[in-house]
Structures are given as structure tokens and as C-alpha cells.
Design an enzyme around this catalytic site. Structure first.
Site, short mmCIF file in Angstrom:
data_model
loop_
_atom_site.label_atom_id
_atom_site.label_comp_id
_atom_site.label_asym_id
_atom_site.label_seq_id
_atom_site.Cartn_x
_atom_site.Cartn_y
_atom_site.Cartn_z
N PRO A 77 37.30 43.88 42.51
CG PRO A 77 35.05 43.25 42.70
CD PRO A 77 36.19 43.30 41.73
CB CYS A 78 39.77 45.10 47.62
SG CYS A 78 40.44 46.33 46.49
N PRO A 79 37.61 42.76 48.48
CG PRO A 79 35.42 43.36 49.11
CD PRO A 79 36.44 43.55 48.01
CG PHE A 81 42.43 38.97 46.87
CD1 PHE A 81 42.71 37.63 46.67
CD2 PHE A 81 41.76 39.66 45.86
CE1 PHE A 81 42.34 36.99 45.49
CE2 PHE A 81 41.39 39.02 44.68
CZ PHE A 81 41.68 37.69 44.49
#
Length: 413
Positions: A77-79, A81
Site C-alpha cells: 500500500p502507498c498511502p 508514504f
């Protein structure tokens, strides 16, 4: 020789499709979102797809794959960073990067590939990155980060991705980051055939206006609204290209349709801008919003293919070997980690070739404190610091991540 891969957080198959084209065969793909799982199974019916939380032992057991796969890969998951978010990093319940790195010590693949957003490359996460490199070194791997631009690999989109590759010492000298393959087409060039499928009279004028590559496509999350093409700044950029970013369209323009800003993109159009093959070759499942999120959150297949080919070349020992030097990301973290006890801020100013201002040292300590416990003591007016535990979830049974994840399970994507 067959090169197998286990892919975690596989999404709708952007990385999977690219790795498959590069020559890897999937032993397992693990994904949380049911719609994305359905998409994977619709396109690769013979794959084994595990549904659920990748960190749940009931979903899969990494130890079952120990020394049985060439590659452990994933797009965690990206959120945690993302620049547009709170950048909670190790404190975000969605952060699985550190956990994924720990699985290298369990699975013992020949190579690791993890990708994430550009935000992870920022100074805010220098200590986090250094910790990751140090852990991989302790497992006996040679690791390196690289910021790759999707547009360098034929993807008509501004989509920087921060990529981590690690290999065992006998393979690492043969790894080279992929070279750019040439200029990407403009939005108009990429979408002309799809936008004109209903003989739209305004097609040629629109193609001329859509004369740049696309802004970064934002897939969003279940926490926020329906499908659209991103925040206000992104919508302005889309409008300059003659695209209405306030939502996703159902079909291409009709012959006599006119627009104040321009037509909306369909999911098929967004998929093409993301580098996916045509609908005949790759089918997304679910309703429009679910499809758009799958597409928008994907790793562009052409980039995954390029990196996958470079890894495969290294595993086959192709080319001329060359020594690889690990880049140091955060010297203050390293100094604290290697110190025997507490350290004064002044003692952190001169590290190697660097001479830091005390304000810079304090900033770095503050940033480190967001991802690590920092013990602080003051005696006789002198403050000293000691590096404590990493806050990220790495598999601990008692980590706060479990309760928070369960509470927000329906909104995590």
C-alpha cells in the site's frame, strides 16, 4: 528453467502481467480486494490466488515457499508514504513495506522486487529506507532503490515509482536497472482510436489539444468518494488536455457530442494510459468505480516488465558482472544505530564526509522519531539521544496494526 514468483498485494495485475511477460511464472498471488482477485482469476484462470490480509497466517504461509521461488514481489500500500497524504509511514496501519522485507528472511527468494510511490524517496523516510537496506544486508542480500519514470518505458503518463530490488550476492553483480525505451505517446495519440470509436466529429481537434502525456492517474481508496482523476491540481492539468476529470465516463463521445471542457475518460481509456493491453487481452471485473480503482492503483505493466527482465537477466547471469555499492540514505540513523549508548546531537554533526548544521541534525532526529522510538535523556543541560525500536509492523503479534486494521478493514484498499 522456470522462474517462479510469489506476489503480495498483487492488485489487479499490473505488476503480475508485466512480470509474466518478462518470463516469470506465478506460484501464488495474494490480494485483499475481492474485485482485484476476480480480475486476476479472470485473466489467469490457472493461477493460485489467495484472498485476504497478506499478513494473516490463515491466508498464506511464507515458510511454505522457502527457497522455492526465484522472486518475491509486490506493490504494498502507498498511502503511508504518499506526498498528498499524512506520511504516517510506520504508524499507518496500511504500511506493509517493513513486513514484506521481513519475509525475505523467511522465503529466501533469489530476488526481491517492491514498488511504491515517489514519497518514499523523500528525506522524510531516509531512516526508514536505511533500516530496510540494513535488514536486507543482514539477510545476505544486496539491495538498491531507484526512482523510475513510467513515461521512460512507453507509458503515456507522469507516474514516478520508487522501486526496491534486492538479490543474493552471486546474482547481484549481473543486475542493471533497465534503460529507458523511448518517448511515450501523448494522451491524444494513445487514446485516439478509443476516443473515436463512435465517429466523434471533434476527434482531431481533441487529439491536437491532448498533446502531452497524462498527469499521474490516482486510483484513490475506499476511504474517499467515487472515481475521478485526482485532486484539484490534477483536474486542472487534465482540463488543459481537453479531459473532464470530474468522474469517469461510461462510453466514448458520440458523433455530434460537444463539451465545455472535454469528454470524460472511460475505464478502458485509463487502462491504456496505465499501460495495460486492450480489453480483449486484459479484462477488469466489477462495477465502474471498482474497475477504476483497480486500474488507477496499478503498477504500469511495461515498467514491471522492464524491471522483471533486468532481474531475470541477473538470475541467468547474463552480461558482464560489476560490483554494486550500497548507497547510504541516512547517516544520522546509522550513527545512532552503531553507537554504544546515548549520543549528543553535536556528535552527529560530523559523519563521514558530511558536516551537518545542528538544525539539520535536529530535523533528522525529528523525522527519525516518526518511525523509530528515540530515547532522550538530559543531564547537566546536555541532551543525548539513543535509537530505539522500529515502530513499523514487521509481524509482531501485539502490534497496534492488528486492531486498527480490523476496525478499518472495509475501507482499506
Amino acid at each position: 528453467m522456470e522462474f517462479n514468483v510469489v506476489e503480495i498485494c498483487a492488485g489487479a495485475g499490473g505488476q503480475a502481467h508485466g512480470l509474466h511477460k518478462a518470463g516469470f511464472q506465478h506460484s501464488l498471488a495474494i490480494e485483499l480486494d475481492d474485485n482485484a482477485c476476480n480480475t486476476l482469476e479472470a485473466n489467469y484462470s490457472d493461477w493460485k490466488v489467495a484472498r485476504g490480509d497478506v499478513a494473516d497466517p490463515a491466508v498464506w504461509n511464507p515458510a511454505h515457499y522457502r527457497e522455492k521461488v526465484a522472486l518475491l514481489a509486490g506493490g504494498v500500500p502507498c498511502p503511508p508514504f504518499t506526498i498528498a497524504g499524512k506520511q504516517l509511514g510506520a504508524n499507518d496501519e496500511r504500511d506493509l513495506f517493513a513486513w514484506a522485507v521481513e519475509q525475505v528472511g523467511v522465503v529466501r527468494p533469489r530476488a526481491l522486487l517492491l514498488e511504491n510511490v515517489r514519497g518514499l524517496s523523500m528525506p522524510r523516510f531516509a531512516g526508514y529506507r536505511q533500516h530496510v537496506l540494513d535488514r536486507l544486508t543482514s539477510f545476505g542480500y544486496v539491495a538498491e532503490w531507484r526512482l523510475l519514470q513510467a513515461s521512460d518505458f512507453g507509458v503515456p503518463q507522469l507516474r514516478p515509482r520508487f522501486v526496491l530490488v534486492a538479490l543474493q550476492p552471486e546474482d547481484a553483480p549481473y543486475f542493471n536497472w533497465p534503460e529507458p525505451t523511448g518517448n511515450a505517446p501523448t494522451v491524444g495519440e494513445a487514446l485516439k482510436s478509443l476516443m473515436g470509436v463512435n465517429s466523434w466529429a471533434g476527434l482531431e481537434d481533441w487529439v491536437a489539444k491532448a498533446n502531452k502525456i497524462a498527469p499521474t492517474i490516482v486510483g484513490g481508496s475506499k476511504k474517499h468518494g467515487g472515481a475521478d482523476l485526482g485532486p484539484t491540481r490534477a483536474k486542472r492539468a487534465w482540463a488543459e488536455l481537453g479531459v473532464d476529470g470530474l468522474g469517469v465516463g461510461n462510453e466514448a463521445p458520440g458523433r455530434l457530442d460537444t463539451f465545455e471542457v472535454g469528454p470524460k475518460l472511460t475505464c478502458e481509456m485509463v487502462a491504456r494510459l496505465q499501460g495495460f493491453p486492450s480489453q480483449n487481452e486484459w479484462r477488469f471485473t466489477g462495477k465502474k468505480t471498482a474497475m477504476y480503482r483497480q486500474i488507477g492503483n496499478a503498477f504500469p505493466p511495461p515498467v514491471a516488465e522492464a524491471v522483471g527482465r533486468s532481474i531475470l537477466n541477473a538470475l541467468e547471469h547474463k552480461g558482464t558482472p560489476a560490483a554494486r555499492k550500497q548507497i547510504e540514505h541516512e547517516p544520522v540513523y546509522k550513527a545512532l544505530k552503531d553507537a554504544n549508548g546515548f549520543v549528543k546531537a553535536e556528535d552527529l554533526q560530523n559523519i563521514g564526509d558530511q558536516v551537518l548544521e545542528i538544525a539539520d541534525v535536529e530535523l533528522r532526529l525529528s523525522q527519525l522519531g516518526r518511525d523509530f522510538e528515540i530515547d532522550i535523556t538530559t543531564k547537566n543541560g546536555v541532551t543525548r539521544y539513543k535509537l530505539g525500536e522500529f515502530k513499523a509492523f514487521t509481524g509482531q503479534d501485539d502490534h497496534d496494526r492488528h486492531a486498527t486494521f480490523l476496525k478499518n478493514r472495509a475501507r482499506i484498499s
